[in-house]
Write an enzyme that holds these catalytic residues in place. Structure first.
Site, mmCIF file in Angstrom:
data_model
loop_
_atom_site.group_PDB
_atom_site.id
_atom_site.type_symbol
_atom_site.label_atom_id
_atom_site.label_comp_id
_atom_site.label_asym_id
_atom_site.label_seq_id
_atom_site.Cartn_x
_atom_site.Cartn_y
_atom_site.Cartn_z
ATOM 1 N N ASP A 99 -1.058 -14.656 9.979
ATOM 2 C CA ASP A 99 -2.107 -14.122 10.845
ATOM 3 C C ASP A 99 -1.837 -14.579 12.273
ATOM 4 O OD1 ASP A 99 -4.766 -13.457 12.013
ATOM 5 O OD2 ASP A 99 -5.369 -13.257 9.905
ATOM 6 N N GLY A 155 10.356 -3.290 5.517
ATOM 7 C CA GLY A 155 11.740 -3.754 5.610
ATOM 8 C C GLY A 155 11.935 -5.060 4.865
ATOM 9 N N TYR A 173 -7.315 3.643 15.591
ATOM 10 C CA TYR A 173 -7.417 3.027 14.259
ATOM 11 C C TYR A 173 -7.112 4.042 13.159
ATOM 12 C CZ TYR A 173 -9.438 0.394 10.339
ATOM 13 O OH TYR A 173 -9.629 -0.265 9.148
#
Length: 323
Positions: free
Chosen positions: A32, A103, A146
């Site tokens: 985070d 990835g 968003y």
């Protein structure tokens, strides 16, 4: 011991997911950048050997040493106040962020579950909303940063699933509530409770006839857990189909908090959805899941949390003033 990376791990939903996977015996790595997350949500986990925290922006290159079995991508601003204030970061975490996660999953041969949202349906013309509905979204409106970030995120995820064979899962999350929400995040439930705690009138945007369907966080986490371990790669709605108008919900909050505030009305923000109710047929059939927590029970627990949180904040502010 299975290892799982949870981006947005210090946020409302991410922290509850950290708790669940710790409980299930996983080694949990929370990531985070703390733009909207809060370390207080996960501080109880720092003492555990099977928990790690990376202070990192998922929009930048991700490196996680060792094997990795699962990735949950839950990093993103999720409230109107946040994504209207930091629109570029919101778009980046839904594009660069998911690209980095996918990835990493490809390299580690990990399964990825992404947090999409009912906002991909926009202001829906179909009610209730099924996963087959493509939505009614304004890409250049204020909410577009968003909504379109989440829609792109879904498209990128399916591309990696189709062309690279990455195991992927997509959860479309409807309105969720519970402890660890932020009082000032702009969503209707914490906004109402925050106003009640401060003795302010409750503000309804629009005429109050618009609807929402509120799902308690424990039910949501259970649905996510089942979806992650399923064999289903298409999007799945997870939410509570018990629909209520905003006006009726305001009255529920007033009754819950025992306050005598009035309700005031302001203009509805642009592109704000008029209806929101999930069709959870797919979740019932594939995951054998449906919500269990009654709204009255969930609201009682959530209100108790907010009351305690408000006391702690007032205490912290008082101590700060002493210095």
């Amino acid at each position: 011991m299975k290892r799982i990376l949870i981006t947005g791990g210090a946020g409302f939903l991410g922290s509850h997911l950290c708790d669940r996977f710790i409980k299930e015996g996983y080694h949990v790595i929370a990531m985070d950048n703390l733009i909207t997350g809060d370390l207080r949500n996960i501080e109880h986990l720092f003492k555990l050997e099977n928990f790690e925290f990376y202070h990192h922006d998922v929009s930048k290159f991700i490196h996680v040493p060792g094997e990795l079995d699962y990735i949950l991508h839950f990093a993103s601003p999720a409230s109107p106040i946040d994504y209207l204030k930091i629109p570029i970061q919101t778009l980046k975490v839904g594009s660069l962020g998911i690209h980095n996660c996918l990835g990493l999953a490809r390299v580690k041969k990990a399964r990825v579950l992404i947090a999409s949202t009912s906002e991909v349906y926009g202001d829906p013309l179909v009610h209730p909303q099924t996963e087959d509905y493509w939505g009614n979204v304004n890409p250049v409106g204020p909410r577009g940063v968003y909504d379109e970030a989440k829609r792109f995120q879904e498209a990128m995820t399916m591309a990696y699933h189709t062309y690279h064979g990455v195991e992927t899962r997509i959860v479309r999350i409807f309105n969720t509530y519970g402890p660890r929400m932020r009082l000032n995040d702009g969503r209707v439930l914490p906004a109402f409770i925050g106003q009640a705690l401060r003795g302010e009138d409750l503000t309804i945007f629009g005429d109050g006839s618009q609807t929402r369907s509120f799902c308690y966080v424990d039910d949501l986490v259970e649905g996510i857990y089942r979806l992650l371990h399923s064999d289903y790669a298409q999007p799945v709605n997870i939410g509570n189909p018990n629909e209520i108008t905003i006006a009726d919900f305001a009255e529920e909050i007033i009754k819950l908090t025992g306050t005598d505030q009035k309700v005031i009305y302001k203009d509805l923000p642009k592109d704000d959805p008029k209806q929101r109710k999930p069709d959870i047929t797919r979740a019932k059939e594939i995951l054998k899941w449906e919500p269990k927590v009654d709204r009255a029970e969930g609201l009682k627990t959530t209100y108790a949390y907010f009351k305690e949180f408000s006391k702690e904040r007032l205490y912290d502010e008082a101590k700060h003033r002493e210095f």
